[in-house]
Design an enzyme around this catalytic site. Sequence first.
Site, PDB file in Angstrom:
ATOM      1  N   HIS A 140      32.700  29.338  35.301  1.00  0.00           N
ATOM      2  CA  HIS A 140      33.660  30.594  35.462  1.00  0.00           C
ATOM      3  C   HIS A 140      34.811  30.772  34.355  1.00  0.00           C
ATOM      4  CE1 HIS A 140      36.171  33.448  37.854  1.00  0.00           C
ATOM      5  NE2 HIS A 140      35.020  33.847  37.811  1.00  0.00           N
ATOM      6  N   LYS A 142      36.712  30.710  30.835  1.00  0.00           N
ATOM      7  CA  LYS A 142      36.447  31.678  29.461  1.00  0.00           C
ATOM      8  C   LYS A 142      37.498  30.927  28.403  1.00  0.00           C
ATOM      9  CE  LYS A 142      35.889  34.649  33.185  1.00  0.00           C
ATOM     10  NZ  LYS A 142      36.348  34.452  34.747  1.00  0.00           N
ATOM     11  N   ASP A 147      38.083  26.410  14.746  1.00  0.00           N
ATOM     12  CA  ASP A 147      38.357  25.629  13.882  1.00  0.00           C
ATOM     13  C   ASP A 147      39.588  24.670  14.501  1.00  0.00           C
ATOM     14  OD1 ASP A 147      36.889  26.761  12.012  1.00  0.00           O
ATOM     15  OD2 ASP A 147      38.162  27.795  10.905  1.00  0.00           O
ATOM     16  N   HIS A 319      41.835  42.382  38.024  1.00  0.00           N
ATOM     17  CA  HIS A 319      41.183  41.030  37.824  1.00  0.00           C
ATOM     18  C   HIS A 319      41.684  39.736  37.220  1.00  0.00           C
ATOM     19  CE1 HIS A 319      37.517  38.757  35.587  1.00  0.00           C
ATOM     20  NE2 HIS A 319      36.985  39.205  36.919  1.00  0.00           N
ATOM     21  N   LYS A 321      44.319  36.243  36.932  1.00  0.00           N
ATOM     22  CA  LYS A 321      44.619  35.169  37.711  1.00  0.00           C
ATOM     23  C   LYS A 321      45.696  34.468  36.842  1.00  0.00           C
ATOM     24  CE  LYS A 321      39.818  35.689  36.875  1.00  0.00           C
ATOM     25  NZ  LYS A 321      39.589  36.716  38.284  1.00  0.00           N
ATOM     26  N   ASP A 326      60.010  30.798  39.028  1.00  0.00           N
ATOM     27  CA  ASP A 326      61.406  30.685  38.572  1.00  0.00           C
ATOM     28  C   ASP A 326      61.545  31.398  37.228  1.00  0.00           C
ATOM     29  OD1 ASP A 326      62.304  29.554  41.006  1.00  0.00           O
ATOM     30  OD2 ASP A 326      62.171  27.734  40.525  1.00  0.00           O
TER      31      ASP A 326
END
Length: 428
Positions: A140, A142, A147, A319, A321, A326
């Site tokens: 899952h 991404k 380089d 979608h 996450k 603080d």
Amino acid sequence: MNGAPLGKVSVEHIATDLPPDAAQARELDYGWQPGNRIELLENGEEYFPKVFEALRQARQEILLETFILFEDKVGVELQDILIEAAQRGVKVLVSLDGFGCGELSPGFLGQLAAAGVTVQMFDPASKTLGIRTNWFRRLHRKIVVVDATVAFIGGINFSADHLEDFGPEAKQDYAVQIIGPAVADLHHFALAQSGRQARTRRGWRRRGHRLGLWATAEGDGLVRLIYRDNLQHRSDIEDAYLQALSKAQQRIVIANAYFFPGYRLLREIRNAARRGVHVQLILQGQPDVMMAKLAARMLYDYLLKDGVVIHEYCQRPLHGKVALVDDEWSTVGSSNLDPLSLALNLEANVLIRDRKFNQQLFQRLETLSRNHCKTMPENRTPRGWLWRVTVGFLVFHVLRHFPAWIGGLPAHKPRLKPFVQPAKSEEP
């Protein structure tokens, strides 16, 4: 383990979802790296141009892994860029999830392989009676590293539904671009997970500095890579949340698409609100998966009665996450706060300590909550309260133990496997 040739590149080793031994696992415990520049990227409009430009500028190596790649305008543009990079001599390694990318055609993948792109599929499986069977333990993450000088990580897949012009179902999401010493860790991790990393992390970092690979950003941001796998690092992301929430003094903002955490996280969220921390949750109001919204709502009464503020984002499917605590701590990555992400999937987040970035993320989320969300009332309609609490209790405990039940079932061990282009049938 030997793999079949992929275009011009042969795969010599294909990694499992886990480091091969405990010693290498320890090498994949990443610490805080200072001196990074971190840029928040919101939705495909900001993310895709940055990533695609970095890919076009690649001179030595591209490492890319994603849960979803579609053959739409975004996927086709990515394909063109990767093919062009491989043809000019850049080493290109692409790792895809067998469930999220299960609909990619052999022709699409074959064009990549023929150009010299190394394509690997995590846990590929054909359909049984028209139904996919590889639902669990997904790749899952991404991550893109170019380089070894610039890296991207977040929740955005390579698909057109992350662009506003996709329509009402376009997703609201976040990622970051990182330039600086933390890129070395992301680079090392991506190589290790793909089976290409033989050196220790320390040795690889020394070699990278000698070759001038790692970018020196001289920014203010502290960055730490954390991840979860299904052996040594099962709870690293959850533990990072727990530690940050337990120390919160002023504010907590969590924006998460699929919110159904375990009791420990719920308790820390509730306890923070009880001790006077301003706690805001931004959750799906227009879900892409209805069950996710229904499951999250089972938890509302428990949280609202102790002062947690819950916003439902209603403009389009959320979608994201991301979270902040603080005025300094933030996290961005692929991990939802649900049983799949916290207990089954292969996930990766970055932790960030940077006041400027924290404030920017807070302002983006504050704009979202003020302008495009509805706030859940603390005292909701009492009708059906007992039924709601009873069902919520049962659903919560069923889903809480769901990953353990799935993990106990006999199953194959998911692995990355090379894409092998089907042989052309000979004419009679």
